[in-house]
Write a protein that holds these residues in place. Structure first.
Motif, mmCIF file in Angstrom:
data_model
loop_
_atom_site.group_PDB
_atom_site.id
_atom_site.type_symbol
_atom_site.label_atom_id
_atom_site.label_comp_id
_atom_site.label_asym_id
_atom_site.label_seq_id
_atom_site.Cartn_x
_atom_site.Cartn_y
_atom_site.Cartn_z
ATOM 1 N N GLY A 1 0.982 -1.199 0.199
ATOM 2 C CA GLY A 1 0.244 0.115 -0.060
ATOM 3 C C GLY A 1 1.089 1.460 -0.087
ATOM 4 O O GLY A 1 1.881 1.503 0.826
ATOM 5 N N GLY A 2 0.281 2.659 -1.135
ATOM 6 C CA GLY A 2 0.800 3.989 -0.536
ATOM 7 C C GLY A 2 2.171 3.598 -1.165
ATOM 8 O O GLY A 2 2.992 4.450 -1.836
ATOM 9 N N VAL A 3 2.264 2.821 -2.569
ATOM 10 C CA VAL A 3 3.454 2.941 -3.773
ATOM 11 C C VAL A 3 3.188 4.380 -3.884
ATOM 12 O O VAL A 3 2.702 4.323 -5.096
ATOM 13 N N PHE A 4 4.802 4.494 -4.903
ATOM 14 C CA PHE A 4 4.793 5.134 -6.252
ATOM 15 C C PHE A 4 5.385 3.867 -7.087
ATOM 16 O O PHE A 4 6.629 3.045 -7.358
ATOM 17 N N ASP A 5 4.640 4.101 -8.022
ATOM 18 C CA ASP A 5 4.311 2.925 -8.640
ATOM 19 C C ASP A 5 4.688 3.629 -10.758
ATOM 20 O O ASP A 5 4.580 3.252 -12.222
ATOM 21 N N GLY A 6 5.111 5.289 -10.458
ATOM 22 C CA GLY A 6 4.593 5.392 -11.958
ATOM 23 C C GLY A 6 5.877 6.036 -12.407
ATOM 24 O O GLY A 6 7.549 5.745 -12.238
ATOM 25 N N ARG A 7 6.138 7.338 -13.157
ATOM 26 C CA ARG A 7 7.369 8.173 -14.061
ATOM 27 C C ARG A 7 7.214 9.640 -13.172
ATOM 28 O O ARG A 7 6.495 10.550 -13.085
ATOM 29 N N ILE A 8 9.011 9.302 -12.954
ATOM 30 C CA ILE A 8 9.234 10.914 -12.719
ATOM 31 C C ILE A 8 9.827 11.901 -13.014
ATOM 32 O O ILE A 8 11.067 10.936 -14.033
ATOM 33 N N GLY A 9 10.011 12.692 -13.718
ATOM 34 C CA GLY A 9 10.497 13.801 -14.288
ATOM 35 C C GLY A 9 11.444 15.457 -14.267
ATOM 36 O O GLY A 9 10.777 15.631 -12.930
ATOM 37 N N LEU A 10 12.699 14.997 -14.313
ATOM 38 C CA LEU A 10 13.344 16.099 -12.876
ATOM 39 C C LEU A 10 14.520 16.887 -13.698
ATOM 40 O O LEU A 10 14.950 16.496 -14.875
ATOM 41 N N ARG A 11 14.620 17.679 -13.359
ATOM 42 C CA ARG A 11 15.542 18.676 -14.475
ATOM 43 C C ARG A 11 17.202 18.398 -14.426
ATOM 44 O O ARG A 11 17.010 18.044 -13.221
ATOM 45 N N LEU A 12 17.841 18.247 -14.921
ATOM 46 C CA LEU A 12 19.125 18.541 -14.806
ATOM 47 C C LEU A 12 20.292 19.401 -14.729
ATOM 48 O O LEU A 12 21.613 19.463 -13.792
ATOM 49 N N SER A 13 19.319 21.154 -14.575
ATOM 50 C CA SER A 13 20.076 22.215 -13.452
ATOM 51 C C SER A 13 19.851 22.097 -12.546
ATOM 52 O O SER A 13 21.197 21.754 -11.768
ATOM 53 N N ASP A 14 19.108 21.423 -11.555
ATOM 54 C CA ASP A 14 20.157 21.486 -10.262
ATOM 55 C C ASP A 14 19.235 19.675 -9.558
ATOM 56 O O ASP A 14 19.204 19.451 -8.998
ATOM 57 N N PHE A 15 19.047 19.660 -10.763
ATOM 58 C CA PHE A 15 18.205 17.109 -10.530
ATOM 59 C C PHE A 15 17.178 17.538 -9.689
ATOM 60 O O PHE A 15 16.584 16.418 -8.664
ATOM 61 N N GLY A 16 16.494 18.591 -9.982
ATOM 62 C CA GLY A 16 15.431 18.697 -9.188
ATOM 63 C C GLY A 16 13.800 18.237 -10.290
ATOM 64 O O GLY A 16 13.840 18.347 -11.068
#
Length: 925
Positions: free
Chosen positions: A284-299
């Motif tokens: 329960g409560g998992v994260f199963d998807g996708r994240i997009g992050l910036r290369l400039s600050d890795f945020g």
């Protein structure tokens, strides 16, 4: 989510033909995809292994696939014999066939497997990682380098990795590896390591993690390495599942603490501006998807929280392609928990400003119209696991590997591919309907079609069988969201009947079949009840006059919230709640319901209205709002339901259930039609039945979630006086939802208007017809499938009708004669055709030109010049003259004074809408 953590081109087309035939002439094959998607959804013939594909890479028009398998075989139906392929196969990107490159990855003990493949920057070396001890007999230790040109292992490259290597990333001089190992060449390197790309010598890079590494990528500038896996620490510092380290030393540059503890990173990929992760979790409560992050600050830029164990991410030309078994994208406001979708595409960034964060995260970019699909397949039942883009002979291919056994519903194991051109899949056939509530206007509407690689389709509307569209327009749709499209025909004439058919065409010119006919008769006066519902601002209006399952048309003004029938409720139940020709829908009380076809939120002010008739003693939900479609909703609110005793309840949830009920003796399961309206707004809640206020409650808030309107059934768990059944047994009619609070006066007006007299339409088909021919004066043509009219040499047509009497309290308001021209060349006429009464006697079996009957001299109506092309045509008839004929059998003749013949279908023809008919509209005196 899994249960365990185990291993445009231009379109040119010409429409021609007659009747129901639509001819298409296409220019050369277009790209056939809606930008920015770069690949069709049509899978190409591809050789297939007998096991699981875990890894892929490409170079110079060749695709390399590694995994756990022993042989490859041709695609189903293709010629060729099975070939040995020991955990590896090289395939021609353009043909999908094996090349001459043969490599066998083996191990002395256990099961050998290839889990990672990557190619050097110069495209000369293929690196392979996994669990194996030799390649074509050359000793290695779970990591090998292959000379691509000669297809031979480089014997000098054999760094010692004592455990499985799961991911690889190469730069000009360095090869980075991730996996299960704790040492390399006898030196401590826990789960991540770097070796010289040429010699395999261990490098100083140190990024020790406490749990397996599953993904590794290098930033485009070569300065940093992106790490993904199961870990909770890197070099002793907390960072779960994702970290950024220095490419030379492994020193931490960025840590992450916002990926749930029970989720891991399975894949990392980069493009020019960002990097992307594919995530998988358990519990329960998992994260199963996708994240997009910036290369400039890795945020973090965005987070797509669809559930479904993402295995791979691949950014390509501004689109992030992913493989998973995404089954619930509710958090993304897309589709609820249900069937699995294994291949998805979405932009790498939001267009314009990103949406505001929800639960601390910015939603991912909306899915694009690319929906090829697989099944879950072998092993863990994950489906596709890896993707790669290749190019050969100017054509690009998306390759997909994994553990699936079907692609797009057809047998295909573990490997498939899709091309950048050559779309051959036509959109689904539109489901059309038509409605008219006032003179001079027909609302033509349809459930938008689905095309697996085109989200913007072109629709053409054909009226009365014409081969030329009366209207052309575009509309957007996705696999999981097919909103209603509509168009108003303002050239329709009062009292006349029309049919409409619709086609859908994609960007390549692939065109669906014509929809089934949607028929409508335009009233001669305003239909008071539906016109008022629309005027009062209904945003959803289901009248239940539908003739085709599973579509429920939205009759609201500009309506786009059609409904979907679940488990086939009964259509066109009569009499309906509203006087006239409207019908109702019947529900069995055990499994049948409707849900809206468009995910939406409901504002703080709204009204819900419906008519119902039942004699049930098991209660049930009439109308409500829930977060799922075919499955039972877990979030449910804004209900109107019936108790077992027949009382009505209106309820909302604002932290606890808040309800209004009718009185103890106010029961409505008496098998009569009743009207119920529930409202909520700034003044609180109100419940009306049969135009009368039954109760109020000072509650102005309700549950706030995105979902779907349900009619006939959905969850009622936890609600007061919960009935035995959550499904309603009975009939429902005229359901409407408004984005505002209806006033008491409006509610009462709706109730009163439903019983007001309205027009009714009778369609009377000819019981007998024939024509006579001056050129063949003795011929009797009563058995002919066609009829003819001409002045010279004369043809005359005779039609016999059994006319009904006017309904009690009503009079004839209009009469139309409807005929259909045949498909033969020149069937139309430039002349005027008159409709006159027949005063003599005739018979289809015996009447010829020499025995033709006498005719009246005063025309009842006329057809102006009729164009070629098989289509329906109507002539308005003299209402008073036809009124005098009601209640008996009478004949009409079609005559002309010109020389241009008109050819019509007769009642003996099998063509659609062939038989001549009268359309009679009756209304109040």
């Amino acid at each position: 989510m899994r249960r365990s953590r185990g291993l445009t081109a231009a379109l040119v087309l010409s429409l021609a033909g007659a009747g129901t035939g639509i001819g298409l002439v296409l220019m050369p094959q277009a790209s056939a995809i809606t930008a920015p998607v770069a690949f069709t959804a049509d899978s190409l013939p591809t050789w297939q292994p007998n096991g699981i594909v875990w890894a892929m890479a490409e170079a110079n028009g060749t695709v390399f696939a590694g995994g756990t398998f022993s042989a490859v075989r041709p695609p189903a139906g293709a010629s060729g014999a099975e070939e040995e392929a020991v955990n590896f196969v090289a395939l021609d990107a353009a043909t999908g066939k094996p090349t001459a490159c043969k490599l066998a990855f083996t191990v002395g003990e256990g099961t050998a497997t290839v889990r990672a493949l990557t190619v050097s920057n110069d495209k000369k070396t293929l690196y392979a990682g996994g669990y194996f001890g030799a390649v074509n007999g050359t000793p290695v230790s779970s990591l090998a380098a292959i000379d691509i040109e000669s297809c031979t292992p480089k014997a000098a490259f054999h760094p010692g990795f004592p455990a499985t290597v799961r991911a690889l990333a190469a730069t000009g001089d360095t090869l980075y590896a991730a996996g299960d190992f704790n040492s390399v060449e006898g030196q401590t390197r826990e789960r991540f390591a770097a070796v010289d790309a040429g010699t395999g010598a261990l490098k100083p890079f140190t990024a020790n993690a406490d749990e397996p590494g599953r993904a590794v990528a290098v930033t485009p500038d070569g300065k940093h390495v992106l790490l993904g896996g199961d870990f909770f620490t890197v070099n002793g510092t907390d960072s779960h599942a994702l970290a950024v380290v220095d490419a030379a030393t492994g020193k931490l540059a960025k840590t992450y603490d916002n990926i749930p503890w029970n989720s891991v990173v399975k894949s990392i990929a980069t493009d020019e501006t960002g990097f992307y992760t594919g995530n998988e979790g358990s519990g329960g409560g998992v994260f199963d998807g996708r994240i997009g992050l910036r290369l400039s600050d890795f945020g973090e830029k965005w987070r797509d929280r669809c559930l479904g164990a993402t295995q791979w991410v691949l950014p390509y030309e501004g689109v992030l392609y992913s493989s998973s078994h995404a089954h619930d994208c509710s958090t993304e406001l897309e589709y609820p928990d249900g069937r699995r979708r294994h291949l998805l595409a979405q932009p790498t960034d939001h267009e314009g400003a990103a949406p505001a964060p929800v639960d601390g995260f910015v939603r991912g970019p909306r899915k694009l119209g690319w929906f090829p699909d697989t099944n879950d397949g072998l092993g863990e039942g994950i489906g596709p696991r890896v993707m790669a883009v290749s190019e050969k002979d100017g054509k690009k291919f998306m390759w997909v590997g994994g553990e699936f056994t079907t692609v797009n519903g057809r047998e295909q194991q573990s490997l498939t591919r899709f091309a950048s051109t050559g779309d051959v899949g036509a959109p689904t056939t539109p489901v059309a309907s038509a409605d008219s509530v006032k003179p001079g206007e027909v609302q033509v509407r349809w459930r938008t079609s689905y095309d697996a690689d085109d989200s913007k389709l072109t629709y053409r509307i054909y009226r009365n069988g014409s081969g030329t569209p009366i209207h052309t327009m575009t509309a957007d749709s996705l696999e999981f969201e097919r909103p209603q499209a509509s168009w108003n025909d303002t050239t329709a004439k009062a009292g006349q009947s029309y049919t409409y058919r619709i086609t859908a065409t994609d960007a390549a010119g692939n065109t669906s079949a014509l929809s089934a006919k949607a028929s409508v008769t335009v009233p001669t006066s305003v239909q008071a009840y539906p016109n008022q519902v629309r005027a009062d601002g209904a945003q959803l209006y289901w009248r239940y006059d539908d003739t085709v399952s599973p579509y429920v048309a939205d009759s609201s003004d500009g309506g786009n919230t059609s409904g979907i029938q679940v488990n086939a409720p009964s259509l066109r139940q009569t009499p309906g709640a509203v006087t006239g020709s409207s019908t109702a829908m019947g529900f069995n009380g055990t499994s049948q319901k409707l849900h809206s076809d468009r995910r939406q939120t409901v504002g703080s002010s709204y009204s819900v209205e419906t008519w119902f008739k039942t004699d049930t003693w098991r209660g049930g939900k009439l109308v409500g709002f829930g977060n799922n479609t075919t499955r039972t909703s877990s979030s449910h609110d804004k209900h109107i339901y019936m108790t077992n005793t027949g009382r009505l309840v209106f309820g909302v949830y604002n932290g606890s259930t808040q309800t209004i009920s009718t009185g103890l003796f106010d029961t409505y399961n008496d098998n009569k039609w009743h009207h119920v309206v529930a409202t909520q707004g700034p003044s609180g809640m109100a419940l009306y039945v049969d135009g009368q206020l039954k109760g109020t409650l000072n509650v102005t808030t309700s549950a706030n979630f995105a979902g779907y309107w349900h009619v006939g059934g959905d969850n009622l768990s936890g609600w007061p006086s919960r009935p035995t059944s959550r499904f309603f047994a009975g009939q429902l009619d005229e359901t409407a939802v408004y984005g505002k609070v209806l006033t008491a006066a409006q509610v009462k007006n709706h109730f009163d208007l439903a019983k007001a007299p309205s027009d009714t339409v009778s369609k009377v088909t000819a019981t007998e017809d024939t024509y006579v021919n001056q050129g063949a004066p003795s011929a009797a043509n009563g058995a002919s499938t066609s009829l003819a009219v001409r002045g010279s040499l004369a043809y005359e047509t005779y039609l016999r009708f059994n006319l009904p009497a006017a309904p009690a309290g009503q009079v004839l308001k209009s009469a139309m004669l409807q005929v259909k021209t045949t498909t033969q060349s020149g069937a139309g006429t430039a002349d005027t055709v008159s409709v006159v009464p027949v005063t003599g006697t005739w018979s289809g079996a015996t009447t010829s030109y020499t025995s033709k009957p006498a005719l009246g001299t005063t025309p009842l109506g006329t057809f102006a010049a009729i164009p070629d092309g098989s289509a329906l045509h109507s002539a308005k008839l003299d209402t008073a003259a036809v009124s005098a004929l009601l209640g008996g059998s009478h004949s009409l003749a079609l005559t002309s004074t010109g020389t241009d013949a008109l050819w019509l279908w007769s009642k003996e023809s099998t063509a659609a809408d062939a038989a001549p008919q009268l359309v009679l509209t009756f209304g109040p005196k």
